[in-house]
Design an enzyme around this catalytic site. Sequence first.
Site, PDB file in Angstrom:
ATOM      1  N   LYS A  47     -43.162 -55.991 -56.761  1.00 28.11           N
ATOM      2  CA  LYS A  47     -41.827 -55.448 -56.449  1.00 28.11           C
ATOM      3  C   LYS A  47     -41.095 -56.363 -55.461  1.00 28.11           C
ATOM      4  O   LYS A  47     -39.907 -56.630 -55.614  1.00 28.11           O
ATOM      5  CB  LYS A  47     -41.955 -54.035 -55.871  1.00 28.11           C
ATOM      6  CG  LYS A  47     -42.167 -52.953 -56.932  1.00 28.11           C
ATOM      7  CD  LYS A  47     -42.317 -51.594 -56.290  1.00 28.11           C
ATOM      8  CE  LYS A  47     -42.514 -50.481 -57.323  1.00 28.11           C
ATOM      9  NZ  LYS A  47     -41.324 -50.214 -58.155  1.00 28.11           N
TER      10      LYS A  47
ATOM     11  N   GLU B  34     -40.024 -64.909 -46.397  1.00 30.01           N
ATOM     12  CA  GLU B  34     -40.684 -66.182 -46.065  1.00 30.01           C
ATOM     13  C   GLU B  34     -42.099 -66.208 -46.630  1.00 30.01           C
ATOM     14  O   GLU B  34     -42.593 -67.225 -47.068  1.00 30.01           O
ATOM     15  CB  GLU B  34     -40.765 -66.362 -44.543  1.00 30.01           C
ATOM     16  CG  GLU B  34     -39.437 -66.645 -43.865  1.00 30.01           C
ATOM     17  CD  GLU B  34     -38.913 -68.041 -44.171  1.00 30.01           C
ATOM     18  OE1 GLU B  34     -39.730 -68.945 -44.433  1.00 30.01           O
ATOM     19  OE2 GLU B  34     -37.681 -68.216 -44.155  1.00 30.01           O
TER      20      GLU B  34
ATOM     21  N   LYS C  19     -62.163 -46.766 -37.822  1.00 32.99           N
ATOM     22  CA  LYS C  19     -61.034 -45.822 -37.721  1.00 32.99           C
ATOM     23  C   LYS C  19     -61.481 -44.387 -38.012  1.00 32.99           C
ATOM     24  O   LYS C  19     -61.063 -43.462 -37.320  1.00 32.99           O
ATOM     25  CB  LYS C  19     -59.912 -46.232 -38.678  1.00 32.99           C
ATOM     26  CG  LYS C  19     -58.629 -45.468 -38.436  1.00 32.99           C
ATOM     27  CD  LYS C  19     -57.433 -46.164 -38.991  1.00 32.99           C
ATOM     28  CE  LYS C  19     -56.158 -45.436 -38.662  1.00 32.99           C
ATOM     29  NZ  LYS C  19     -54.971 -46.130 -39.129  1.00 32.99           N
TER      30      LYS C  19
ATOM     31  N   ARG D 284     -63.255 -43.213 -34.947  1.00 36.08           N
ATOM     32  CA  ARG D 284     -62.309 -43.005 -33.841  1.00 36.08           C
ATOM     33  C   ARG D 284     -61.535 -41.705 -34.020  1.00 36.08           C
ATOM     34  O   ARG D 284     -61.257 -40.990 -33.067  1.00 36.08           O
ATOM     35  CB  ARG D 284     -61.362 -44.220 -33.776  1.00 36.08           C
ATOM     36  CG  ARG D 284     -60.310 -44.171 -32.705  1.00 36.08           C
ATOM     37  CD  ARG D 284     -59.798 -45.564 -32.346  1.00 36.08           C
ATOM     38  NE  ARG D 284     -59.459 -46.377 -33.485  1.00 36.08           N
ATOM     39  CZ  ARG D 284     -58.255 -46.359 -34.094  1.00 36.08           C
ATOM     40  NH1 ARG D 284     -57.310 -45.569 -33.647  1.00 36.08           N
ATOM     41  NH2 ARG D 284     -58.006 -47.147 -35.119  1.00 36.08           N
TER      42      ARG D 284
ATOM     43  N   ASP E 155     -53.498 -46.743 -44.407  1.00 40.12           N
ATOM     44  CA  ASP E 155     -53.361 -48.201 -44.302  1.00 40.12           C
ATOM     45  C   ASP E 155     -54.529 -48.955 -44.923  1.00 40.12           C
ATOM     46  O   ASP E 155     -54.832 -50.070 -44.513  1.00 40.12           O
ATOM     47  CB  ASP E 155     -53.185 -48.603 -42.828  1.00 40.12           C
ATOM     48  CG  ASP E 155     -54.401 -48.272 -41.976  1.00 40.12           C
ATOM     49  OD1 ASP E 155     -55.230 -47.446 -42.420  1.00 40.12           O
ATOM     50  OD2 ASP E 155     -54.532 -48.838 -40.887  1.00 40.12           O
TER      51      ASP E 155
ATOM     52  N   ARG F  84     -47.837 -57.086 -45.772  1.00 40.78           N
ATOM     53  CA  ARG F  84     -46.988 -57.548 -44.659  1.00 40.78           C
ATOM     54  C   ARG F  84     -45.953 -58.511 -45.227  1.00 40.78           C
ATOM     55  O   ARG F  84     -46.319 -59.508 -45.870  1.00 40.78           O
ATOM     56  CB  ARG F  84     -47.857 -58.230 -43.606  1.00 40.78           C
ATOM     57  CG  ARG F  84     -47.113 -58.539 -42.329  1.00 40.78           C
ATOM     58  CD  ARG F  84     -48.084 -58.978 -41.249  1.00 40.78           C
ATOM     59  NE  ARG F  84     -48.892 -57.899 -40.722  1.00 40.78           N
ATOM     60  CZ  ARG F  84     -50.073 -58.065 -40.118  1.00 40.78           C
ATOM     61  NH1 ARG F  84     -50.589 -59.269 -39.978  1.00 40.78           N
ATOM     62  NH2 ARG F  84     -50.742 -57.016 -39.662  1.00 40.78           N
TER      63      ARG F  84
ATOM     64  N   LYS G  89     -42.652 -51.117 -29.200  1.00 36.55           N
ATOM     65  CA  LYS G  89     -43.715 -50.492 -28.402  1.00 36.55           C
ATOM     66  C   LYS G  89     -43.620 -50.992 -26.961  1.00 36.55           C
ATOM     67  O   LYS G  89     -43.069 -52.070 -26.726  1.00 36.55           O
ATOM     68  CB  LYS G  89     -45.086 -50.861 -28.986  1.00 36.55           C
ATOM     69  CG  LYS G  89     -45.401 -50.107 -30.271  1.00 36.55           C
ATOM     70  CD  LYS G  89     -46.892 -50.198 -30.586  1.00 36.55           C
ATOM     71  CE  LYS G  89     -47.258 -49.214 -31.674  1.00 36.55           C
ATOM     72  NZ  LYS G  89     -48.691 -49.208 -31.978  1.00 36.55           N
TER      73      LYS G  89
ATOM     74  N   HIS H 207     -42.570 -50.365 -39.981  1.00 35.67           N
ATOM     75  CA  HIS H 207     -43.699 -49.900 -40.783  1.00 35.67           C
ATOM     76  C   HIS H 207     -43.243 -48.795 -41.739  1.00 35.67           C
ATOM     77  O   HIS H 207     -42.597 -47.840 -41.299  1.00 35.67           O
ATOM     78  CB  HIS H 207     -44.796 -49.283 -39.900  1.00 35.67           C
ATOM     79  CG  HIS H 207     -45.479 -50.264 -39.012  1.00 35.67           C
ATOM     80  ND1 HIS H 207     -46.615 -49.961 -38.308  1.00 35.67           N
ATOM     81  CD2 HIS H 207     -45.195 -51.553 -38.699  1.00 35.67           C
ATOM     82  CE1 HIS H 207     -47.001 -51.017 -37.609  1.00 35.67           C
ATOM     83  NE2 HIS H 207     -46.161 -51.995 -37.817  1.00 35.67           N
TER      84      HIS H 207
ATOM     85  N   GLU I 191     -49.450 -49.099 -46.686  1.00 33.49           N
ATOM     86  CA  GLU I 191     -48.616 -49.398 -45.512  1.00 33.49           C
ATOM     87  C   GLU I 191     -47.938 -50.753 -45.710  1.00 33.49           C
ATOM     88  O   GLU I 191     -48.602 -51.736 -46.038  1.00 33.49           O
ATOM     89  CB  GLU I 191     -49.462 -49.448 -44.242  1.00 33.49           C
ATOM     90  CG  GLU I 191     -48.593 -49.700 -43.008  1.00 33.49           C
ATOM     91  CD  GLU I 191     -49.394 -49.816 -41.712  1.00 33.49           C
ATOM     92  OE1 GLU I 191     -49.419 -48.841 -40.949  1.00 33.49           O
ATOM     93  OE2 GLU I 191     -50.002 -50.880 -41.479  1.00 33.49           O
TER      94      GLU I 191
END
Length: 219
Positions: A42, A60, A75, A78, A94, A99, A134, A142, A161
Amino acid sequence: MAENTEAGIKETEYPEEIFFEDAGYQNLMMQYKCAILELETKFRVLDTEFSLQYNRNPIENIKTRLKSPHSIVEKMQRKGWDLSVENIEKNLSDVAGVRVICSFPEDIYSLAGMLTRQDDIVVVEIKDYIARPKPNGYRSLHLILGIPIFLSDGKKHMRAEVQFRTIAMDFWASLEHKLKYKQDIENADVIARELKKCADTIGQVDNRMEEIRKMIDVQ
Ligand code: 0O2
């Protein structure tokens, strides 16, 4: 793997290894890989069309990754979730990651808009760390998306993600990520302050470069 000892059956140190060889886990990862392929295509289509319309490429670079078994375990532990194929699919957004590195901040929002307006895409969540960086200076847009994949036995929606960054934001985030995982760093607060200053400078430079591009474009 479990091993026999004189004392009896010894628990393996890495029971997850068995889990990650399981057909159900492998099948889920295959589906996430397909979601990555769909998204990457896409973006390549949008980049191709944009380049004909505006005579430049907004993208880029595109980096994709499937979350590693180690990161999945880390994860899940956690967050306090039991390790199962169902829990991974239900709770982690995710596992499939894309990216998209853009030339200018405006391109990020143009591409995100073009993608989310496509009628097969479901927007699950948007976190705009460009509008609201942040506290450490991290900037990135995101999107958690639902995307259909078409397999031999039908269609399935997968979550993925997408992180959009400029080249400069990506440079900062990659470096900061490396430094964060270094052990026993001296002067950690000095470094954090310097990184925050760099992040702010990078934000300003991105905006100035965009202004310069617009000045050139009107000529
Ligand atoms: P990797 O290896 O990049 O995949 P959680 O994932 O639960 O900690 P949440 O809300 O899902 O929290 O995370 P968020 O804020 O959406 O960010 C998830 C990803 O964004 C991270 O993935 C990083 O890739 C990136 N990110 C977020 N904050 C920072 C930051 O301060 N510095 C850098 N360098 N990257 C950041 P992971 O899971 O860290 O790993």
